[in-house]
Scaffold this motif. Sequence first.
Motif, short mmCIF file in Angstrom:
data_model
loop_
_atom_site.label_atom_id
_atom_site.label_comp_id
_atom_site.label_asym_id
_atom_site.label_seq_id
_atom_site.Cartn_x
_atom_site.Cartn_y
_atom_site.Cartn_z
N PHE A 131 0.85 -1.18 0.00
CA PHE A 131 0.00 0.00 0.00
C PHE A 131 0.89 1.24 0.00
CE2 PHE A 131 -2.36 3.38 2.18
CZ PHE A 131 -3.44 3.47 1.34
N GLY A 132 0.51 2.21 -0.78
CA GLY A 132 1.23 3.47 -0.87
C GLY A 132 0.61 4.32 -1.95
N LEU A 133 1.21 5.46 -2.22
CA LEU A 133 0.64 6.37 -3.20
C LEU A 133 1.15 6.13 -4.62
CD1 LEU A 133 0.67 9.66 -1.10
CD2 LEU A 133 -1.22 8.06 -1.49
N LYS A 134 2.06 5.18 -4.79
CA LYS A 134 2.59 4.88 -6.12
C LYS A 134 1.82 3.74 -6.78
CE LYS A 134 7.30 6.38 -5.25
NZ LYS A 134 8.70 6.01 -5.25
N ASN A 135 1.80 3.77 -8.10
CA ASN A 135 1.25 2.69 -8.93
C ASN A 135 -0.24 2.45 -8.75
OD1 ASN A 135 3.85 2.22 -10.00
ND2 ASN A 135 4.35 0.96 -8.23
N TRP A 136 -1.00 3.49 -8.53
CA TRP A 136 -2.45 3.37 -8.51
C TRP A 136 -2.94 3.41 -9.95
CZ3 TRP A 136 -6.33 4.13 -4.44
CH2 TRP A 136 -5.79 3.99 -3.16
N ASN A 137 -3.95 2.63 -10.24
CA ASN A 137 -4.63 2.70 -11.54
C ASN A 137 -5.76 3.70 -11.40
OD1 ASN A 137 -3.30 0.41 -12.97
ND2 ASN A 137 -4.06 -0.68 -11.18
N SER A 138 -5.91 4.56 -12.40
CA SER A 138 -6.98 5.55 -12.33
C SER A 138 -7.54 5.79 -13.72
CB SER A 138 -6.48 6.86 -11.73
OG SER A 138 -5.50 7.44 -12.55
N ASN A 139 -8.77 6.24 -13.75
CA ASN A 139 -9.39 6.58 -15.03
C ASN A 139 -10.52 7.60 -14.82
OD1 ASN A 139 -10.58 3.58 -14.33
ND2 ASN A 139 -12.17 5.01 -14.91
N PRO A 140 -10.66 8.51 -15.78
CA PRO A 140 -11.80 9.44 -15.74
C PRO A 140 -13.08 8.71 -16.17
CG PRO A 140 -10.45 9.89 -17.66
CD PRO A 140 -9.75 8.81 -16.88
N THR A 141 -14.19 9.22 -15.70
CA THR A 141 -15.49 8.62 -15.98
C THR A 141 -16.51 9.71 -16.28
OG1 THR A 141 -14.99 6.82 -14.44
CG2 THR A 141 -17.28 7.12 -15.02
N VAL A 142 -17.36 9.47 -17.24
CA VAL A 142 -18.53 10.31 -17.50
C VAL A 142 -19.75 9.41 -17.44
CG1 VAL A 142 -17.28 12.01 -18.88
CG2 VAL A 142 -18.38 10.09 -20.01
N GLY A 143 -20.88 10.00 -17.11
CA GLY A 143 -22.07 9.17 -17.01
C GLY A 143 -23.34 9.96 -17.20
N ALA A 144 -24.40 9.23 -17.43
CA ALA A 144 -25.74 9.80 -17.54
C ALA A 144 -26.64 9.07 -16.55
CB ALA A 144 -26.27 9.65 -18.96
N ARG A 145 -27.59 9.78 -16.01
CA ARG A 145 -28.53 9.21 -15.05
C ARG A 145 -29.95 9.55 -15.46
NH1 ARG A 145 -24.33 7.36 -14.06
NH2 ARG A 145 -23.22 7.19 -12.09
N PHE A 146 -30.86 8.60 -15.24
CA PHE A 146 -32.28 8.88 -15.36
C PHE A 146 -32.89 8.55 -14.01
CE2 PHE A 146 -36.72 8.15 -16.36
CZ PHE A 146 -37.01 9.29 -17.10
N TYR A 147 -33.51 9.54 -13.39
CA TYR A 147 -34.01 9.41 -12.02
C TYR A 147 -35.50 9.09 -12.01
CZ TYR A 147 -29.63 11.73 -10.90
OH TYR A 147 -28.31 12.04 -10.79
N PHE A 148 -35.84 7.92 -11.50
CA PHE A 148 -37.22 7.58 -11.20
C PHE A 148 -37.46 7.93 -9.74
CE2 PHE A 148 -36.29 4.89 -14.84
CZ PHE A 148 -37.46 4.95 -15.58
#
Length: 174
Positions: A131-148
């Motif tokens: 565990f540490g701050l090095k070698n994390w995998n990351s990715n940006p995300t976009v999304g859509a929601r429909f609220y019932f």
Amino acid sequence: MLFRYDSRDSYINPGYGNVVQLSSELAPEFGGSFSPYTNAGFWLQHYNTLFYPKTVLAVRFGMQSVFGNNLPVQLLLSLGGDRTLRGSVQDRYLSKMQAVATAELRFPIFWRFGGLLGIDAGKAFNGISGFGLKNWNSNPTVGARFYFDTFIVRADLGFGNETTGFFLNFGHVF
């Protein structure tokens, strides 16, 4: 065993509040080919309404660990897919320990439609020394929601280094 503190204003679409969850699971040896193990984890979630009408910053951090010898692959913790790293394929990373962090900006668009901008980060490792701050995998995300009134339909697109993930599901990721 499970301990959970939940102060969110809504379970379905929270605008403010916190969640703290601690969990543990023990599977003792019963003989035969079964591998005994222990699973432990904690999750922190925070929700805050930034702008009217309900633009919400949602953040979470969690860690999990499974302890045992000669564990079958089914008991390992998975990272990747629709609930952790949305820019990676489902179960891309398997390990005995994992850490996950997510930040999402959830905002209204029109009528019952909403949008999401976020980032997922995670790390799979096999011991606390990993565990540490090095070698994390990351990715940006976009999304859509429909609220019932009683549930949410979500479509998320995660942009990873190896692939782009598209996920259609129900409810927020957290």
